[in-house]
Design a protein around this motif. Structure first.
Motif, PDB file in Angstrom:
ATOM      1  N   ASP A 151       0.828  -1.207   0.000  1.00 61.99           N
ATOM      2  CA  ASP A 151       0.000   0.000   0.000  1.00 61.99           C
ATOM      3  C   ASP A 151       0.861   1.256   0.000  1.00 61.99           C
ATOM      4  O   ASP A 151       0.633   2.206  -0.755  1.00 61.99           O
ATOM      5  CB  ASP A 151      -0.910   0.016   1.238  1.00 61.99           C
ATOM      6  CG  ASP A 151      -2.050  -0.983   1.101  1.00 61.99           C
ATOM      7  OD1 ASP A 151      -2.238  -1.517  -0.021  1.00 61.99           O
ATOM      8  OD2 ASP A 151      -2.733  -1.242   2.103  1.00 61.99           O
ATOM      9  N   ARG A 192      -4.381   5.528  -4.129  1.00 62.39           N
ATOM     10  CA  ARG A 192      -4.818   4.519  -3.178  1.00 62.39           C
ATOM     11  C   ARG A 192      -6.174   4.873  -2.584  1.00 62.39           C
ATOM     12  O   ARG A 192      -6.510   6.041  -2.412  1.00 62.39           O
ATOM     13  CB  ARG A 192      -3.800   4.393  -2.031  1.00 62.39           C
ATOM     14  CG  ARG A 192      -4.047   3.151  -1.179  1.00 62.39           C
ATOM     15  CD  ARG A 192      -2.777   2.757  -0.476  1.00 62.39           C
ATOM     16  NE  ARG A 192      -2.484   3.658   0.620  1.00 62.39           N
ATOM     17  CZ  ARG A 192      -2.713   3.352   1.899  1.00 62.39           C
ATOM     18  NH1 ARG A 192      -3.244   2.177   2.201  1.00 62.39           N
ATOM     19  NH2 ARG A 192      -2.416   4.189   2.848  1.00 62.39           N
ATOM     20  N   SER A 245      -0.427  -4.361  -6.943  1.00 66.96           N
ATOM     21  CA  SER A 245      -0.866  -4.930  -5.684  1.00 66.96           C
ATOM     22  C   SER A 245      -1.271  -6.393  -5.833  1.00 66.96           C
ATOM     23  O   SER A 245      -0.863  -7.260  -5.044  1.00 66.96           O
ATOM     24  CB  SER A 245      -2.037  -4.100  -5.153  1.00 66.96           C
ATOM     25  OG  SER A 245      -2.391  -4.522  -3.854  1.00 66.96           O
TER      26      SER A 245
END
Lengths: 244, 244, 244, 244
Positions: free
Chosen positions: A219, A230, B115
């Motif tokens: 993250d 994000r 991710s």
DNA sequence: TATGAATGAGAGTTCATTCAT
DNA sequence: CATGAATGAACTCTCATTCAT
């Protein structure tokens, strides 16, 4: 302990007794010192064997040979092979602590201290890889240095394949190829480090979860590479992971 | 079995020859397939042994037993124990690649891809720790889980000692104790991961330097914790480390 | 077991298959026989070692040496030293049973049978004392044959002292010195035998109590030496010990 | 310590000499007593080890440990392990003799004395099986209690097979199954006891022959079970075996 | 008397690998 | 292709005993 025996021979005068006790203490000290020396000798031999052949290749026989002892004599100093290992590790950790303690930043500022201390432990293990072996029971099980490079190369390539998507994504996020490679290497190292900690039970010593920490790293990486992308809502079960 | 071939040699028409060759090819293919099948059988056995007993506990005998073979027969399929290991690792990497390939983000956006892919390889190794063993030759050499916990505990504590200064520095920089612990764990994992990569030669596959990468991680950490504190002048030999 | 493999090669004709199977069986039989032979060879070696050095002096190494094997090779035939011991004991018991079975009285009368069969097993062990060792795990622990006779003699005398009161009592009951000696020897042997059976757990195999049996022997002995002296009331919990 | 003696040598009056000699004697006696005490201490340690671990499990190291000595120090008191064993056995025999001497029948009648004394020595060994071990060098060689019961059971059964014919014969002579079992157990114990005596050389201490004694036991057994069946002519070389 | 160190032999067992069949 | 046999080296660890100090 032997004092009682001396008390049983009452012929000795007070002065004699004192002298004898002193002599005894001296002798005991001398012998203790010699014993320690020889124990250290065995430990040195063990360290050299570990250094050369790794944790897996170290045998009592070989250690004894280097210490110019018979295998049985080793057991005067250590109860088992594991005890030798433990002593070696203990001593390794002392050296580590010494180096960390000795590392001082130019000015006493927290961020400089952080940097200096971190560099200290990292540098210790970077310069003394066998100490890392000791700390994590890393045994080079099969070939002296992993696999034959002939076998190793395509395997390495295939591992790289698995990691490339991340690298490509980072390039797509605007990183230069070189930067993406570096970030990817760091990402892989971070994950592997967490896994190793988890795998060897060391993570429990921090009371942390490898999964959560990895998630946080990713993250933060995303955030760093493309700020604002994000999701603004942090996961509820780790609200202040990097909060202050 | 070879009898037929001998009978074919004396007189040999064109058609016969073709037929024979075809037959031969078919048989060879069949045998090749069977060979592969049986090779896979051995590999399955090996995997199960590795999974149960780890890299260190796997022996040719045990693998052979599970494959219902004699130890000698294994050498029909693999040249050595190391070759089995390599094959196992190869196959492990295939599974890894499959999982990574299968991982797709909800939307095709670079940061989601990053991710998802990172989580994919990490998750693979988190769920299959033995594959990590394979990849890094991690052998639990001495006790089943490292040292006897009796011996292990003080050693663990001593390791923690060496890492504590960093934690304290981070607290001094304003982090809560919990956050400092987490960051310290992440820092340790990062360093250990880099060291492992370097130690096992994997870092060369990235052409990176563990030292520089660690420095960069620490710098970035400092920057994140107290923006503005870091020297604005980047080291000249890594100008664009995080540049775009 | 390998039949399935043959079924996979359908080229073979029915006749071929039969021939091959037959050949296979023959080979297997031959190998089985050879295996048995070699196993017997190891067992012979083991027996000779046991015979010479006793149960305690027998080592895998020595057994291997006599069988012209390396120590490791022994483990192809036996899983452990204990397994060798068990095989040896099993075989010993077979010989014992053979001898007992072969013993036949001149006429088929119960009391002659009893005598013949008892003499058979007794004679077997009398002639082959090592088989008794095997049966009771008797190890000559220290000196090759018990203690040095120099040490042994006074000890023997002292043991005799402990037994003499019985002998004197028997003389007082009218036995000649020679007869008393014999009866005392028998008495001692009986007790020791019961104790050994109890000690080695063999008595459980009869579901008997050593104490009660010894008491009965003594009672019967007293009765035999001086009829009418014994209390006429038998213990209620063993009413028919010698009843018919 | 010897300094005083040297000083005494030059001039030495009669009285002085006497005093010195007396002093020397006293010291020697004291030392002798202390020596005995410490010897007993070692012996105690040895006894406790033997009691716990049996003849086979006793090592000089362990004995020394319990006596708070180093292994080498043991050799100040005993020449060898065998000597310790002998001393232990000697002491065991003393205890045996004490118990036998202490055993007194209610009334002084020979047959009561016989019974009491016999029960005394038997009871001693029944209560202290390790003393029996000492007396006969009984070592549990392989497994802690003979063989693994898995292996042991069929072997036990086979031993029983060899003894069953006697049991059947006794039943044929009219004994109930229970009585036959008991008699058979007694018969086996008797034979085994004789064999053990012979085997360990203890029978020589009686100047007896195991074979003859066994024969006599069987004859007497037959006679007891079916009076009149036995040949009335006794063997000429043992005319008065049970005569008075 | 007692220590601490050391020996040297030996224990049982496991291992990867080779090879004739 | 597969077996069964065998090797030879290695493993950790224990032992009774010796000996200078």
């Amino acid at each position: 302990m032997d004092v009682h025996l001396h008390e049983l021979t009452p012929v000795l005068s007070e002065a004699d007794a004192q002298a004898a006790q002193q002599q005894l203490q001296q002798r005991q000290q001398r012998q203790l010192a010699m014993s320690d020396t020889r124990r250290a000798l065995v430990l040195d031999a063990a360290r050299s064997v570990f250094a050369e052949k790794g944790v897996g290749g170290a045998s009592i026989r070989e250690i004894a040979r280097r210490a110019s002892y018979t295998p049985g004599a080793i057991y005067s100093y250590f109860d088992s092979k594991e005890a030798i290992y433990a002593a070696l590790l203990a001593e390794s950790l002392e050296r580590l602590n010494q180096e960390v303690a000795a590392a001082r930043p130019p000015k006493v500022q927290p961020h400089l201290t952080l940097s200096a201390k971190a560099q200290a432990w990292f540098g210790f293990y970077a310069r003394n890889p066998r100490d890392l072996d000791l700390g994590f029971y890393l045994v080079q099980g099969l070939a002296p240095r992993g696999l034959t490079s002939e076998l190793n190369q395509p395997l390495n390539a295939r591992l790289h394949d698995a990691l490339r998507p991340c690298e490509q994504a980072m390039q797509a996020m605007g990183l230069s190829p070189e930067a993406a490679l570096r970030e990817n290497t760091a990402l892989f190292a971070h994950g592997v480090g967490l896994l190793l900690l988890q795998h060897t039970g060391r993570i429990r010593m921090f009371g942390q979860s490898a999964e959560l920490l990895f998630q946080a790293y990713v993250d933060q990486l995303v955030d760093r590479l493309s700020p604002g992308e994000r999701a603004p809502v942090p996961a509820p079960d780790q609200p202040d992971l990097f909060g202050r």
